[in-house]
Design an enzyme around this catalytic site. Structure first.
Site, PDB file in Angstrom:
ATOM      1  N   ASN A   9      44.425 -20.310  -7.049  1.00 17.60           N
ATOM      2  CA  ASN A   9      43.442 -20.411  -7.642  1.00 17.60           C
ATOM      3  C   ASN A   9      41.913 -19.496  -7.508  1.00 17.60           C
ATOM      4  O   ASN A   9      40.961 -20.278  -7.361  1.00 17.60           O
ATOM      5  CB  ASN A   9      43.106 -21.168  -9.325  1.00 17.60           C
ATOM      6  CG  ASN A   9      42.253 -20.803 -10.283  1.00 17.60           C
ATOM      7  OD1 ASN A   9      42.641 -20.343 -10.588  1.00 17.60           O
ATOM      8  ND2 ASN A   9      41.930 -22.272 -10.689  1.00 17.60           N
ATOM      9  N   TRP A  10      41.785 -18.247  -7.996  1.00 12.59           N
ATOM     10  CA  TRP A  10      40.614 -17.271  -7.355  1.00 12.59           C
ATOM     11  C   TRP A  10      39.379 -17.677  -8.548  1.00 12.59           C
ATOM     12  O   TRP A  10      38.431 -16.899  -8.869  1.00 12.59           O
ATOM     13  CB  TRP A  10      40.944 -16.396  -7.511  1.00 12.59           C
ATOM     14  CG  TRP A  10      41.439 -15.445  -6.094  1.00 12.59           C
ATOM     15  CD1 TRP A  10      42.102 -16.761  -4.995  1.00 12.59           C
ATOM     16  CD2 TRP A  10      42.608 -14.257  -5.545  1.00 12.59           C
ATOM     17  NE1 TRP A  10      42.710 -15.872  -4.184  1.00 12.59           N
ATOM     18  CE2 TRP A  10      43.032 -14.643  -4.848  1.00 12.59           C
ATOM     19  CE3 TRP A  10      42.523 -13.131  -6.144  1.00 12.59           C
ATOM     20  CZ2 TRP A  10      43.368 -13.483  -3.983  1.00 12.59           C
ATOM     21  CZ3 TRP A  10      42.789 -11.799  -5.950  1.00 12.59           C
ATOM     22  CH2 TRP A  10      43.334 -12.019  -4.419  1.00 12.59           C
ATOM     23  N   GLY A 173      36.783 -28.780  -6.362  1.00 11.59           N
ATOM     24  CA  GLY A 173      35.765 -28.265  -6.121  1.00 11.59           C
ATOM     25  C   GLY A 173      34.631 -29.674  -5.807  1.00 11.59           C
ATOM     26  O   GLY A 173      33.576 -29.203  -5.687  1.00 11.59           O
ATOM     27  N   GLY A 232      41.620 -23.958  -5.282  1.00 15.99           N
ATOM     28  CA  GLY A 232      40.583 -23.241  -5.375  1.00 15.99           C
ATOM     29  C   GLY A 232      39.704 -22.608  -4.364  1.00 15.99           C
ATOM     30  O   GLY A 232      40.276 -21.759  -3.647  1.00 15.99           O
ATOM     31  N   GLY A 233      39.033 -22.623  -4.337  1.00 15.15           N
ATOM     32  CA  GLY A 233      38.144 -22.277  -3.452  1.00 15.15           C
ATOM     33  C   GLY A 233      38.755 -22.491  -1.810  1.00 15.15           C
ATOM     34  O   GLY A 233      37.719 -21.444  -0.530  1.00 15.15           O
TER      35      GLY A 233
HETATM   36  C1  PEP Z   1      41.833 -25.340  -9.181  1.00 11.58           C
HETATM   37  O1  PEP Z   1      40.763 -24.414  -8.800  1.00 11.58           O
HETATM   38  O2  PEP Z   1      42.502 -25.497  -9.410  1.00 11.58           O
HETATM   39  C2  PEP Z   1      40.607 -26.160  -7.647  1.00 11.58           C
HETATM   40  C3  PEP Z   1      42.133 -27.137  -7.121  1.00 11.58           C
HETATM   41  O3  PEP Z   1      40.219 -26.122  -6.874  1.00 11.58           O
HETATM   42  P1  PEP Z   1      39.429 -26.556  -5.752  1.00 11.58           P
HETATM   43  O4  PEP Z   1      40.948 -26.665  -4.789  1.00 11.58           O
HETATM   44  O5  PEP Z   1      38.162 -25.944  -5.092  1.00 11.58           O
HETATM   45  O6  PEP Z   1      39.324 -28.116  -5.994  1.00 11.58           O
END
Ligand code: PEP
Length: 250
Positions: A9-10, A173, A232-233
């Site tokens: 997920n960007w 995050g 995400g990150g």
């Molecule tokens: C997300 O955006 O779905 C997510 C899990 O972000 P992160 O991996 O940055 O915690």
């Protein structure tokens, strides 16, 4: 065999040019594995670039981060299911915690999006998860169950096309990750909810998301209840993401 899903997920990162460069670097290290698929959720403006640069790769699926439930109309700034599909999307995130908590989206709106996606032939990836206060208050399973309620009116045939991502809000995050055992407890509960509605085990994939990184992904994907990850990150670096998607499963 049901494939695992490694999904990126960007969020609000990576424009179209950067996305093309990302995919080129990613593909230079990527080797398809028969037990898994790799999914990308780029921004809407980069959707077509990612879809075109991964065209013909059967193990790669491209999705959109958000849609509106109406098919068209005066909804400035929104994107319909058919517009997303025209740009190459085969799936969409729904109910992501940032949509719920930053943009105030309700379960009712999330449910409408799920319906619109299924009607338009896209796979909804429904995100569910509790806040830290809810976890500490012992409400995790009831909150997740309430969020799953948006699937309650679907027929078993429709439910088959849904992917679920369990993403505890306190883990997104933040650098804090649920332990594989904590995630497994919630995943088992979600699986029970699905089987109560007539779905055979293993049909719906249930992913874990929340601070998944190169150094913790292996223990998470090796937990049998976890059918993949939503990242995400740590999905924003092409070489590290390529390494994450090759993670061995113990
Ligand atoms: C997300 O955006 O779905 C997510 C899990 O972000 P992160 O991996 O940055 O915690």
């Amino acid at each position: 065999m049901t494939h695992m899903i490694f999904a990126a997920n960007w969020k609000m990162h990576v424009g179209a040019d950067s996305a093309r460069a990302f995919v080129e670097q990613f593909l230079s290290k990527h080797r398809p594995l028969e037990d898994r698929d790799v999914w990308f959720f780029p921004s809407a403006v980069a959707l077509e670039a990612v879809a075109r640069s991964t065209d013909g790769r059967r193990e790669i699926t491209v999705g959109v981060q958000n849609v509106h439930w109406e098919p068209k109309g005066a909804f400035t700034g929104e994107l319909s299911v058919s517009m997303a599909a025209e740009s190459g999307a085969r799936a969409a995130l729904v109910g992501h915690s940032e949509r719920r908590h930053v943009f105030g989206e309700t379960d009712e709106e999330t449910g409408r999006k799920v319906k619109a996606l299924l009607e338009g032939g896209l796979i909804p990836m429904l995100c569910v998860g509790e806040t830290i206060d809810q976890r500490e208050g012992g409400e995790t399973l009831s909150v997740v169950e309430r969020q799953l309620g948006v699937l309650g009116s679907l027929h078993t045939e429709e439910l088959r096309h849904v992917v679920i991502a369990y993403e505890p809000v306190w883990a997104i995050g933040t650098g804090s990750t649920a332990t594989p055992a904590d995630a497994a407890e919630v995943h088992a509960h979600i699986r029970g909810w699905l089987t109560d509605r007539g779905l055979e085990r293993g049909v719906c994939r249930i992913l874990y998301g929340g601070s998944v990184k190169l150094n913790n992904i292996r223990t998470l994907v090796s937990e049998p209840e976890i059918d993949g990850v939503l990242v995400g990150g740590a999905s924003l670096d092409p070489l590290s993401w390529a390494a994450m998607t090759q993670t061995p499963i113990d």
